[in-house]
Structures are given as structure tokens and as C-alpha cells.
Design a protein around this motif. Structure first.
Motif, PDB file in Angstrom:
ATOM      1  N   TYR A 113      39.903  -8.693  66.919  1.00 47.45           N
ATOM      2  CA  TYR A 113      40.015  -8.731  65.463  1.00 47.45           C
ATOM      3  C   TYR A 113      41.396  -9.209  65.006  1.00 47.45           C
ATOM      4  O   TYR A 113      41.506 -10.066  64.122  1.00 47.45           O
ATOM      5  CB  TYR A 113      39.707  -7.349  64.888  1.00 47.45           C
ATOM      6  CG  TYR A 113      39.956  -7.223  63.402  1.00 47.45           C
ATOM      7  CD1 TYR A 113      39.266  -8.005  62.489  1.00 47.45           C
ATOM      8  CD2 TYR A 113      40.891  -6.309  62.911  1.00 47.45           C
ATOM      9  CE1 TYR A 113      39.489  -7.888  61.126  1.00 47.45           C
ATOM     10  CE2 TYR A 113      41.119  -6.188  61.550  1.00 47.45           C
ATOM     11  CZ  TYR A 113      40.421  -6.975  60.671  1.00 47.45           C
ATOM     12  OH  TYR A 113      40.652  -6.863  59.325  1.00 47.45           O
ATOM     13  N   VAL A 114      42.450  -8.656  65.589  1.00 48.48           N
ATOM     14  CA  VAL A 114      43.795  -9.039  65.168  1.00 48.48           C
ATOM     15  C   VAL A 114      44.034 -10.522  65.441  1.00 48.48           C
ATOM     16  O   VAL A 114      44.609 -11.236  64.614  1.00 48.48           O
ATOM     17  CB  VAL A 114      44.859  -8.174  65.868  1.00 48.48           C
ATOM     18  CG1 VAL A 114      46.265  -8.656  65.511  1.00 48.48           C
ATOM     19  CG2 VAL A 114      44.698  -6.706  65.470  1.00 48.48           C
ATOM     20  N   GLU A 115      43.556 -11.003  66.592  1.00 45.16           N
ATOM     21  CA  GLU A 115      43.710 -12.424  66.905  1.00 45.16           C
ATOM     22  C   GLU A 115      42.958 -13.306  65.904  1.00 45.16           C
ATOM     23  O   GLU A 115      43.437 -14.371  65.492  1.00 45.16           O
ATOM     24  CB  GLU A 115      43.230 -12.719  68.328  1.00 45.16           C
ATOM     25  CG  GLU A 115      44.169 -12.230  69.420  1.00 45.16           C
ATOM     26  CD  GLU A 115      44.106 -10.729  69.641  1.00 45.16           C
ATOM     27  OE1 GLU A 115      43.210 -10.072  69.050  1.00 45.16           O
ATOM     28  OE2 GLU A 115      44.961 -10.205  70.378  1.00 45.16           O
ATOM     29  N   GLU A 121      32.933 -19.521  54.398  1.00 50.32           N
ATOM     30  CA  GLU A 121      33.604 -20.271  55.459  1.00 50.32           C
ATOM     31  C   GLU A 121      34.585 -19.409  56.251  1.00 50.32           C
ATOM     32  O   GLU A 121      35.461 -19.936  56.937  1.00 50.32           O
ATOM     33  CB  GLU A 121      34.356 -21.460  54.846  1.00 50.32           C
ATOM     34  CG  GLU A 121      33.538 -22.304  53.886  1.00 50.32           C
ATOM     35  CD  GLU A 121      32.291 -22.870  54.530  1.00 50.32           C
ATOM     36  OE1 GLU A 121      32.362 -23.242  55.716  1.00 50.32           O
ATOM     37  OE2 GLU A 121      31.240 -22.930  53.856  1.00 50.32           O
ATOM     38  N   ASP A 122      34.448 -18.095  56.158  1.00 48.99           N
ATOM     39  CA  ASP A 122      35.373 -17.173  56.826  1.00 48.99           C
ATOM     40  C   ASP A 122      34.958 -16.977  58.279  1.00 48.99           C
ATOM     41  O   ASP A 122      33.959 -16.316  58.563  1.00 48.99           O
ATOM     42  CB  ASP A 122      35.377 -15.833  56.091  1.00 48.99           C
ATOM     43  CG  ASP A 122      36.460 -14.879  56.567  1.00 48.99           C
ATOM     44  OD1 ASP A 122      37.018 -15.111  57.663  1.00 48.99           O
ATOM     45  OD2 ASP A 122      36.744 -13.908  55.848  1.00 48.99           O
ATOM     46  N   ASP A 123      35.734 -17.540  59.210  1.00 49.25           N
ATOM     47  CA  ASP A 123      35.431 -17.367  60.633  1.00 49.25           C
ATOM     48  C   ASP A 123      35.904 -16.017  61.154  1.00 49.25           C
ATOM     49  O   ASP A 123      35.481 -15.583  62.230  1.00 49.25           O
ATOM     50  CB  ASP A 123      36.098 -18.485  61.447  1.00 49.25           C
ATOM     51  CG  ASP A 123      35.521 -19.856  61.129  1.00 49.25           C
ATOM     52  OD1 ASP A 123      34.315 -19.928  60.825  1.00 49.25           O
ATOM     53  OD2 ASP A 123      36.272 -20.847  61.171  1.00 49.25           O
ATOM     54  N   GLY A 124      36.787 -15.342  60.415  1.00 42.27           N
ATOM     55  CA  GLY A 124      37.285 -14.043  60.858  1.00 42.27           C
ATOM     56  C   GLY A 124      36.326 -12.916  60.551  1.00 42.27           C
ATOM     57  O   GLY A 124      36.224 -11.951  61.304  1.00 42.27           O
ATOM     58  N   ILE A 125      35.635 -13.027  59.416  1.00 45.64           N
ATOM     59  CA  ILE A 125      34.601 -12.056  59.022  1.00 45.64           C
ATOM     60  C   ILE A 125      33.319 -12.864  58.853  1.00 45.64           C
ATOM     61  O   ILE A 125      32.986 -13.312  57.744  1.00 45.64           O
ATOM     62  CB  ILE A 125      34.974 -11.334  57.712  1.00 45.64           C
ATOM     63  CG1 ILE A 125      36.387 -10.750  57.770  1.00 45.64           C
ATOM     64  CG2 ILE A 125      33.951 -10.235  57.396  1.00 45.64           C
ATOM     65  CD1 ILE A 125      36.566  -9.643  58.781  1.00 45.64           C
ATOM     66  N   PRO A 126      32.575 -13.100  59.929  1.00 45.13           N
ATOM     67  CA  PRO A 126      31.425 -14.012  59.869  1.00 45.13           C
ATOM     68  C   PRO A 126      30.353 -13.552  58.877  1.00 45.13           C
ATOM     69  O   PRO A 126      30.106 -12.356  58.724  1.00 45.13           O
ATOM     70  CB  PRO A 126      30.888 -13.990  61.305  1.00 45.13           C
ATOM     71  CG  PRO A 126      32.031 -13.516  62.146  1.00 45.13           C
ATOM     72  CD  PRO A 126      32.802 -12.576  61.284  1.00 45.13           C
ATOM     73  N   VAL A 127      29.730 -14.520  58.231  1.00 55.74           N
ATOM     74  CA  VAL A 127      28.688 -14.206  57.255  1.00 55.74           C
ATOM     75  C   VAL A 127      27.534 -13.448  57.908  1.00 55.74           C
ATOM     76  O   VAL A 127      26.918 -12.585  57.282  1.00 55.74           O
ATOM     77  CB  VAL A 127      28.181 -15.501  56.575  1.00 55.74           C
ATOM     78  CG1 VAL A 127      26.968 -15.207  55.699  1.00 55.74           C
ATOM     79  CG2 VAL A 127      29.285 -16.116  55.735  1.00 55.74           C
ATOM     80  N   ALA A 128      27.243 -13.738  59.166  1.00 56.64           N
ATOM     81  CA  ALA A 128      26.161 -13.015  59.848  1.00 56.64           C
ATOM     82  C   ALA A 128      26.432 -11.518  59.869  1.00 56.64           C
ATOM     83  O   ALA A 128      25.513 -10.700  59.702  1.00 56.64           O
ATOM     84  CB  ALA A 128      26.005 -13.550  61.269  1.00 56.64           C
TER      85      ALA A 128
END
Length: 279
Positions: A28-30, A216-223
Motif C-alpha cells: 500500500y505505501v509503495e 483512473e486511480d491505480d492506488g485505490i483500484p475501482v474494482a
């Protein structure tokens, strides 16, 4: 003659220990560091203190050391005011969060910006990553911090219902504040924060929840956002989850490079309406 008992060789599962499977690595931090690469926390929110009482307060104590936060409230009010625990993003309690706290106060709230980094704030991504990692490594300490923030507001004269709101790192802790006070907290607002999707964890929540996420947030994926929404649906929880097309992580933060004005303004409008309805 009775048969002579013979010693049995140890069974395979007794003679050697089976190595435990390592827990999945939490990156998560990465992921957050990737989302904020190249950003700088430039304070450019226009929110003055006209008509507000603004001050620094000691709202908690950890291991005998006071923890200071930033408190803003309307200077004049008739009757109890709703209150907010305002939780900073990965940069820490900086000028941008103080400005957001004044904006929330100007909208009619007693707003307390907490400090989960205990006096430190970052000015570049590497330092922010280190501060966030240290906080993530000490979740019990963060929970103690937030518990005291809630009780500080709850004991304050002229305060009515209490909600939490946070962005990024703070968005995740806004949800976790709800989990700390599943019946006492009156609402929770999450901006692109780390989610909890286990039914058992979310089942006790009694407050309405609002979430704002970037498509478009790859850190908190929409899935994962949709999974969170689905579990809340199945549990019959009051909630509204908004996903903004063309927006990524930190889209509501006017500092840095990821600000999306249209999505941020819509999210802010929805946030104030949500708080008005439920507080």
C-alpha cells in the motif's frame, strides 16, 4: 504372553515443522508513493479565517506527550454545531489541510484537524513515504490518537453530532475511525482512502458513509471500490459511492499535479450536502 509394545516412528507431521506460508506483502505505501511521485504539497486553497475562531489545541496525549491539532469553528453560532474529525493525507497536517479545515468550519462545522504524524509534515514524497510508513507500522498508536480526538470533540460545549472526513491516507483512517466508533460516529466521508471490504468488519457500522474515488486511480483500484460498495449494499448500509471519470488519485487536492477541478468541485458540493443531511 502379551505382545510387547513397540515404539512407533514419529509421524511425518510430527517429526518436522511445516514452514508457515508468509503473509501476502502489503504494498500500500509503495502504491501511494507511485501515485504521488513528482508531487509537492503547495498550499493554494483560498480559505481565510474571517468569521472563524481558529487555534491550535492539544487534543490527545500519547506516552505522556501532547498531540496538537488545528481547530476551526464559526465565531458565532446558535445552538450546537456539528463537528468533524479532519484527517490529513500522506503529507501530514500542513497548510493545505489547515485551509481545508477552515473551509469546513466556514460551512458551519467545528472542525478539528488531527495530527497522526505527531508534529511532523512532509515537503517531498520521500519524507511523506517514511512518515506514512511509520504510522502504518503503529496502527494502535494511530487508533489511540483518533479515539482521543473523538472524545475531545464529544466533550466540547456546543458540539452536536460528529463525523469524520479524510483524504488519501486520511481517507483510509476516516473509514477506520468509523470502525472504531461503529455506533457513536454519525457519518464518515472517504476521499480515495484505503478500504476495508470484509463483511464481518463492516457489519457493525451504523452511520451513513460517503466515498469519492477516481476512475483512473491505480492506488485505490475501482474494482476494490465496487467490492466495498457491494458489501455495503448487501449489509443494507446507508451509503453513496462516487467514482469520477478522468480523475486519478488525489484529484481533490489542489496542490501537486493531480488536481482535477471539475471532479473536486463536484465532490466538495456532494460532501457538504451529505454532511448537511446527516449532521
Amino acid at each position: 504372553m502379551a505382545p510387547v509394545a513397540r515404539a512407533r516412528p514419529p509421524l511425518p507431521w510430527r517429526c518436522s515443522a511445516v514452514p508457515a506460508r508468509p503473509a501476502p506483502r502489503d504494498d500500500y505505501v509503495e502504491r501511494m508513493a507511485e501515485q504521488h511521485a513528482g508531487d509537492t504539497p503547495v498550499a493554494n486553497v483560498d480559505a481565510d479565517a474571517a468569521g472563524l475562531e481558529v487555534r491550535t489545541v492539544d487534543y490527545a496525549s500519547l506516552d505522556g506527550r501532547p498531540v496538537s491539532g488545528y481547530l476551526a469553528r464559526p465565531a458565532e453560532a446558535d445552538g450546537p454545531l456539528p463537528a468533524l474529525i479532519v484527517i490529513h493525507e500522506w503529507w501530514g497536517l500542513n497548510d493545505n489541510i489547515r485551509a481545508m479545515t477552515r473551509r469546513l468550519a466556514a460551512a458551519g462545522h467545528v472542525a478539528l484537524a488531527v495530527d497522526l504524524y505527531e508534529g511532523e509534515a512532509a515537503t517531498e514524497p520521500g519524507n511523506a513515504r517514511a512518515l506514512m510508513q511509520a504510522a502504518m507500522d503503529a496502527p494502535g498508536r494511530v487508533r489511540r490518537n483518533l479515539r482521543q480526538a473523538f472524545h475531545y470533540l464529544d466533550a466540547m460545549p456546543g458540539v452536536g453530532r460528529i463525523a469524520s472526513i479524510g483524504w488519501c491516507f486520511g481517507g483510509g483512517w476516516s473509514l477506520r475511525t468509523a470502525l472504531l466508533f461503529p455506533e457513536a460516529l454519525d457519518a464518515a466521508v472517504i476521499y480515495y482512502g484505503r478500504l476495508v471490504t470484509e463483511r464481518e468488519a463492516l457489519a457493525p457500522l451504523a452511520m451513513p458513509i460517503q466515498g469519492h474515488f477516481g476512475a483512473e486511480d491505480d492506488g485505490i483500484p475501482v474494482a476494490n471500490v465496487r467490492r466495498f460498495e457491494r458489501v455495503l449494499d448487501e449489509l443494507g448500509k446507508t451509503h453513496e459511492i462516487h467514482v469520477y471519470e478522468g480523475a486519478g488519485h488525489a484529484f481533490a487536492n489542489p496542490s501537486g499535479t493531480r488536481y482535477v477541478e471539475e471532479a473536486a468541485e463536484k465532490a466538495w458540493e456532494r460532501t457538504l450536502a451529505f454532511l448537511e443531511r446527516h449532521l
